[in-house]
Design a protein around this motif. Structure first.
Motif, PDB file in Angstrom:
ATOM      1  N   LYS A  81       0.835  -1.209   0.000  1.00  0.00           N
ATOM      2  CA  LYS A  81       0.000   0.000   0.000  1.00  0.00           C
ATOM      3  C   LYS A  81       0.871   1.261   0.000  1.00  0.00           C
ATOM      4  N   ILE A  82       1.902   1.280   0.819  1.00  0.00           N
ATOM      5  CA  ILE A  82       2.765   2.466   0.890  1.00  0.00           C
ATOM      6  C   ILE A  82       3.604   2.602  -0.384  1.00  0.00           C
ATOM      7  N   ARG A  83       4.021   1.471  -0.967  1.00  0.00           N
ATOM      8  CA  ARG A  83       4.789   1.505  -2.220  1.00  0.00           C
ATOM      9  C   ARG A  83       3.957   2.137  -3.322  1.00  0.00           C
ATOM     10  N   VAL A  84       2.723   1.665  -3.467  1.00  0.00           N
ATOM     11  CA  VAL A  84       1.836   2.186  -4.506  1.00  0.00           C
ATOM     12  C   VAL A  84       1.516   3.663  -4.257  1.00  0.00           C
ATOM     13  N   ALA A  85       1.212   4.004  -3.023  1.00  0.00           N
ATOM     14  CA  ALA A  85       0.842   5.387  -2.695  1.00  0.00           C
ATOM     15  C   ALA A  85       1.967   6.361  -3.049  1.00  0.00           C
ATOM     16  N   TYR A  86       3.198   6.023  -2.702  1.00  0.00           N
ATOM     17  CA  TYR A  86       4.300   6.962  -2.965  1.00  0.00           C
ATOM     18  C   TYR A  86       4.763   6.929  -4.410  1.00  0.00           C
ATOM     19  N   THR A  87       4.580   5.821  -5.091  1.00  0.00           N
ATOM     20  CA  THR A  87       4.874   5.806  -6.531  1.00  0.00           C
ATOM     21  C   THR A  87       3.915   6.764  -7.225  1.00  0.00           C
ATOM     22  N   GLU A  88       2.626   6.660  -6.893  1.00  0.00           N
ATOM     23  CA  GLU A  88       1.613   7.531  -7.509  1.00  0.00           C
ATOM     24  C   GLU A  88       1.808   8.993  -7.115  1.00  0.00           C
ATOM     25  N   LYS A  89       2.131   9.232  -5.853  1.00  0.00           N
ATOM     26  CA  LYS A  89       2.362  10.611  -5.390  1.00  0.00           C
ATOM     27  C   LYS A  89       3.532  11.225  -6.153  1.00  0.00           C
ATOM     28  N   CYS A  90       4.579  10.459  -6.336  1.00  0.00           N
ATOM     29  CA  CYS A  90       5.750  10.940  -7.066  1.00  0.00           C
ATOM     30  C   CYS A  90       5.395  11.249  -8.521  1.00  0.00           C
ATOM     31  N   ILE A  91       4.694  10.327  -9.166  1.00  0.00           N
ATOM     32  CA  ILE A  91       4.323  10.528 -10.576  1.00  0.00           C
ATOM     33  C   ILE A  91       3.497  11.802 -10.738  1.00  0.00           C
ATOM     34  N   ALA A  92       2.646  12.097  -9.771  1.00  0.00           N
ATOM     35  CA  ALA A  92       1.789  13.284  -9.834  1.00  0.00           C
ATOM     36  C   ALA A  92       2.520  14.574  -9.479  1.00  0.00           C
ATOM     37  N   THR A  93       3.756  14.464  -9.005  1.00  0.00           N
ATOM     38  CA  THR A  93       4.521  15.637  -8.581  1.00  0.00           C
ATOM     39  C   THR A  93       5.139  16.336  -9.792  1.00  0.00           C
ATOM     40  N   PRO A  94       4.860  17.638  -9.954  1.00  0.00           N
ATOM     41  CA  PRO A  94       5.506  18.379 -11.049  1.00  0.00           C
ATOM     42  C   PRO A  94       7.026  18.394 -10.850  1.00  0.00           C
ATOM     43  N   HIS A  95       7.744  18.319 -11.957  1.00  0.00           N
ATOM     44  CA  HIS A  95       9.201  18.322 -11.875  1.00  0.00           C
ATOM     45  C   HIS A  95       9.775  18.968 -13.128  1.00  0.00           C
ATOM     46  N   LYS A  96      10.949  19.536 -12.974  1.00  0.00           N
ATOM     47  CA  LYS A  96      11.641  20.149 -14.104  1.00  0.00           C
ATOM     48  C   LYS A  96      12.834  19.283 -14.514  1.00  0.00           C
ATOM     49  N   ASP A  97      13.648  18.958 -13.536  1.00  0.00           N
ATOM     50  CA  ASP A  97      14.863  18.222 -13.808  1.00  0.00           C
ATOM     51  C   ASP A  97      14.805  16.836 -13.187  1.00  0.00           C
ATOM     52  N   MET A  98      15.548  15.935 -13.791  1.00  0.00           N
ATOM     53  CA  MET A  98      15.637  14.582 -13.263  1.00  0.00           C
ATOM     54  C   MET A  98      16.567  14.586 -12.060  1.00  0.00           C
TER      55      MET A  98
END
Length: 119
Positions: free
Chosen positions: A96-113
């Motif tokens: 549950k925590i793995r999925v939640a933070y993967t999704e949270k990260c994907i939804a996070t705006p970012h400029k640089d890798m």
């Protein structure tokens, strides 16, 4: 027999072909997969009675600011959960925590890798 050799050689060459470069979106998804895996590991540490201050001490060694922010956020979240919740379904809590933070990260705006090592 000769056809089998030719087929095996063709498969070997395909396996050795160069991979196409990842798009920025594919790179971000790979990074987010690592963030999710880190969240799972942090949950595992919590379930195994690793103290929060030790987890924070380890996280503070991360040099990349984006990664460090994610890790510290994960630690705060995981250590705020009631112990009964994380131990009633051990594998489920990790997933549950793995999925939640993967999704949270994907939804996070970012400029640089971020500069990170895949986890």
């Amino acid at each position: 027999m000769k056809k089998l050799f030719v087929l095996a050689a063709a498969i070997a060459l395909v396996g050795c072909a160069e991979k196409k470069p990842l798009t920025p979106e594919e790179q971000w998804h790979g990074y987010c997969k690592s963030v999710g895996n880190a969240a799972r590991s942090i949950m595992l540490d919590r379930q195994n009675a690793i103290e929060k201050d030790k987890a924070i001490e380890h996280a503070n060694k991360v040099e990349d600011a984006t990664t460090k922010a994610f890790i510290l956020d994960i630690i705060e979240h995981v250590y705020a959960l009631p112990e009964a919740d994380i131990k009633s379904d051990i594998e489920g809590a990790r997933e549950k925590i793995r999925v939640a933070y993967t999704e949270k990260c994907i939804a996070t705006p970012h400029k640089d890798m971020p500069d990170y090592k895949p986890f």
